[in-house]
Every structure is written in structure tokens, then in C-alpha cells.
Enzyme design. Structure first.
Site, PDB file in Angstrom:
ATOM      1  N   HIS A 206      34.462  48.000  45.619  1.00 48.04           N
ATOM      2  CA  HIS A 206      33.357  48.137  46.574  1.00 48.04           C
ATOM      3  C   HIS A 206      32.158  48.751  45.874  1.00 48.04           C
ATOM      4  CE1 HIS A 206      33.872  52.494  46.815  1.00 48.04           C
ATOM      5  NE2 HIS A 206      35.143  52.337  47.144  1.00 48.04           N
ATOM      6  N   ASP A 333      56.017  51.748  51.142  1.00 52.69           N
ATOM      7  CA  ASP A 333      56.806  52.591  50.250  1.00 52.69           C
ATOM      8  C   ASP A 333      56.911  54.003  50.830  1.00 52.69           C
ATOM      9  OD1 ASP A 333      57.703  54.184  47.983  1.00 52.69           O
ATOM     10  OD2 ASP A 333      57.207  52.428  46.766  1.00 52.69           O
ATOM     11  N   SER A 348      40.592  53.402  45.543  1.00 52.34           N
ATOM     12  CA  SER A 348      39.762  52.196  45.489  1.00 52.34           C
ATOM     13  C   SER A 348      39.844  51.561  44.109  1.00 52.34           C
ATOM     14  CB  SER A 348      38.301  52.535  45.781  1.00 52.34           C
ATOM     15  OG  SER A 348      38.113  52.795  47.129  1.00 52.34           O
TER      16      SER A 348
END
Length: 409
Positions: A206, A333, A348
Site C-alpha cells: 500500500h 493459525d 503490511s
């Protein structure tokens, strides 16, 4: 749509179908199955093919779907997962706040405010000379004030450049305009991939925004550096967690950043990186090949050790323009949920791998549920890195829809 050579794909006619599939060139596609509302197709060779699906036979047939298929050779990259520090020197300096200057006469002055400068503006130059940091701004303002009492300041605001006349106030420390400024951005994120042939890398997934102004950071001298994760602030409902990272600064430089885009930051590494789980480069799955189901995420949650965690691709959105919300993912998980609460800021760019292929990277976390988040397609990241330009193929299409309650990781 874009597909890899040999990658079978389906064309959905949305209605029960019987008819013909025409392609130009005619030998570029192999029709594997035709029936119901789905047509299975395998590309025979690289290149661009125009496809038309027709309902019925002969002169009475009518077209029900038309599309362009770009068939590209398979691309392989080394998956990331490494923690990185990000240092972005921006164009000019960003105004973070305004304050009154106490002049030598004891009066209170607000030169920046009175000249029309606002918080969030970027000061680009003074008297035509570029401003690289706060020291530049101070020196150029003082020089102009001493020579003519005023300074011409060029600022950037909402995509426009504006010239303002400002009268600096003289105080005991010299001439001041009454503005707090910041000249760079720094943070911790995750490397997504490295392309060994070109040396290009992609990270974050991003755009990098200024934390206080919310505006995109322009880049003049960007660096990524080695980083360690020293702790985790676990996330919860309404409160996203965070990786706590540490890096020494520019002396740990491992790469140069040359672009800050809506789908990540890109540049060139000084040397290659290794991945303990994938010692050899792996294929990149184009967006058309990504599907719902199990996948894995690679990231660091302690020190510099990359770990792999199970996730599920909950939803695949066929976007019409590159964006960071093409995938909805869920952490399955239990170990990761126990240690971090799910997806946290700093993840990210963490690569997502499905069927042995890089499919994308984590970009956002749901504020309402930290076990869920969004991801960007790897195809879009390779495009932004310039790795698909050799085939003359780019992605330029609009996005539709609205996403709420998300936060950048």
C-alpha cells in the site's frame, strides 16, 4: 484478463450456453471444455488474444461475451517476509503545525498563518531554491528576510503549486515564520518479493502516507534498511496491534526506494535476499489464478526470523484497477492468533503463498476483527515494480465499491 502461459482459466457466460468460442489469432487458445455456463480454456502461446463467445450457431449466433486475454511467460521471484525499516526523504518539508513567534520587540507574530500557509502544506522552495530539510528552510528564509524583508515561498497543496509572500518575524534566534515542519517519513514494514534478474523489490502493498496529514509521501531519496522486531502489541476488536521494530538507520541500508504507489513501495536491492522456506525463486500467480481456500503468510514476529503461518483466502475480488483490497484473508493459525491477536500493523507486505505460488501480500487489518484483513494481488505489485513492462502489458481499469473500517498495516 492476464494469464500465465499454460494456465487454464474459465470463462463464465452466466447463462446455460451452447455455441462457439472465436479467438484471434485462431490458434492461440485450446478449448478444453464447453458446456453449462462455463468454458475452460488453455492458452497455447504468449501474446494478446481477442476472444468472443457466441450463443447459437451460424448466422443466427449472437455474442454474449467479449474479452482480451494477455498471455505472459511465467515470472519467478524470491518471496520476502523480512522485516524492513523504511526511510523516505520527501520533496520539500511538510508543515505539521503553526505557532506564534515572539519578536525582538516583544510582539507575537504568525507569519506563516498570515501568509496563507496551512497544516499539511508542503514547502517546496524559498526564493526559487529547493528546500530539502528544515535547515534549508531556516537558512533560505533568513537570507531572504535580511536582503528584502520578505520571502517568496512555493508550497504544494491538493496537487497544486502556489507561491506565497511571507514576512518572517525577527526574534532573538534569527528570522522565523512560525511553522513546525518535518522532512521525512520512517516506519517498519515487510518485504514482499525480490526479482533476482533485475534486482527489483516490492514491499508494503500500500502507499506510504504521512501519519499526521494523511497525504501521500513524495520520494526524492528513499531507503529500506534491515530491521528487528523487538516486541508485539497484540491487537483486539477496535484496537489494531502493532509490531515494535528497531533499526539503526541509513548505515543498515539494503536497498533504494524509487516509487511510492497505491500498491506498495518499489526499488532495487543492493544485494539479494534469502528465504529459509523457499531457497529457489517461486512462480507468481496472476490475479486470474488466485482462488478461495488455504494459503500461508510469511512474516517476522520476533527478531529477524521469518516464520510461516496458515491463513485462508476468504474472498477474491476481480478488481478492474490495481488496489490493495482484492483479497480478503483470515488468519487460521492458532499460534499466530495467540501471539499477535491476528494481523497487526507492520505486517503490511507479508507475502501470501498459495499452491506454491506468490499470490499477493497483506495490506490492511479489519478494525472490527484483527484475524481478518485485506491483501493485494502479486500481479499488481509486479506491474508497479516495472517487471511486466517487457511484455508491454499494464493494468489500467477503474475500481468500484466502498470498503469501510480498515487500517493500513
Amino acid at each position: 484478463m492476464r494469464v500465465s502461459q499454460g494456465q487454464a482459466f474459465d470463462i463464465d457466460t452466466r447463462i446455460p450456453w451452447q455455441g462457439a468460442v472465436l479467438s484471434d489469432p485462431s490458434d492461440s487458445l485450446l478449448i478444453n471444455r464447453a458446456g453449462g455456463s462455463s468454458i475452460s480454456v488453455t492458452p497455447a502461446r504468449p501474446g494478446r488474444t481477442e476472444v468472443e463467445v457466441r450463443l447459437g450457431e451460424g448466422r443466427l449466433s449472437i455474442p454474449v461475451r467479449r474479452l482480451v486475454v494477455d498471455v505472459v511467460p511465467e515470472m519467478r521471484v524470491v518471496p520476502g517476509g523480512h522485516s524492513i525499516g523504511i526511510l523516505l526523504a520527501s520533496n520539500g518539508v511538510c508543515v505539521m503545525g503553526l505557532y506564534p513567534v515572539i519578536g525582538v520587540d516583544g510582539g507575537r507574530y504568525l507569519p506563516a498563518r498570515d501568509a496563507g500557509i496551512r497544516v499539511g502544506d508542503v514547502v517546496l522552495s524559498v526564493e526559487g531554491r529547493p528546500v530539502a530539510d528544515s535547515a534549508d528552510l531556516e537558512e533560505l528564509v533568513s537570507s531572504a528576510a535580511r536582503s528584502r524583508g520578505q520571502a517568496t515561498v512555493r508550497i504544494a497543496r491538493a496537487g497544486r503549486e502556489i507561491d506565497l509572500q511571507i514576512t518572517p518575524a525577527q526574534c532573538e534566534a534569527g528570522f522565523r515564520i512560525g511553522a513546525y515542519v518535518r522532512d521525512n517519513a520512517a516506519g517498519v514494514g515487510t518485504l514482499t518479493f525480490w526479482h533476482a534478474v533485475s534486482g527489483r523489490f516490492g514491499a508494503l502493498g500500500h502507499v506510504v502516507l504521512d501519519a499526521q496529514t494523511g497525504k501521500e509521501v513524495g520520494i526524492t531519496d528513499g531507503r529500506i534498511v534491515s530491521a528487528r522486531v523487538t516486541g508485539i502489541e497484540s491487537g483486539g476488536v477496535g484496537q489494531p496491534g502493532e509490531k515494535i521494530g528497531a533499526f539503526a538507520g541509513a548505515r543498515d541500508n539494503i536497498g533504494v526506494v524509487d516509487s511510492n504507489t497505491s500498491v506498495g513501495i518499489y526499488g532495487t536491492l543492493a544485494s539479494g535476499v534469502d528465504n529459509p522456506f523457499y531457497p529457489e525463486p517461486i512462480p507468481v500467480a496472476l490475479a486470474s489464478a488466485v482462488h478461495e481456500g488455504p494459503a500461508e503468510m510469511l512474516t517476522v514476529i520476533s527478531g529477524t526470523t521469518i516464520e510461516r503461518f496458515a491463513v485462508e483466502i476468504v474472498k477474491v475480488s476481480r478488481q478492474s484497477r490495481p488496489g490493495g483490497r482484492g483479497l480478503v484473508i483470515r488468519v487460521t493459525d492458532p499460534l499466530l492468533v495467540e501471539r499477535t491477536g491476528g494481523i497487526v500493523q507492520g505486517m503490511s507486505g507479508s507475502p501470501l503463498i498459495q499452491d506454491g505460488k506468490l499470490i499477493g501480500a497483506v495490506t490492511h487489518v479489519f478494525v472490527s476483527d484483527p484475524t481478518r484483513g485485506y491483501g493485494v494481488f502479486a500481479e499488481y505489485m509486479l506491474d508497479a515494480a516495472g517487471l511486466l513492462e517487457k511484455w508491454g502489458l499494464t493494468v489500467e481499469r477503474p475500481i468500484h465499491g466502498r470498503i469501510r473500517h480498515i487500517i493500513l498495516c
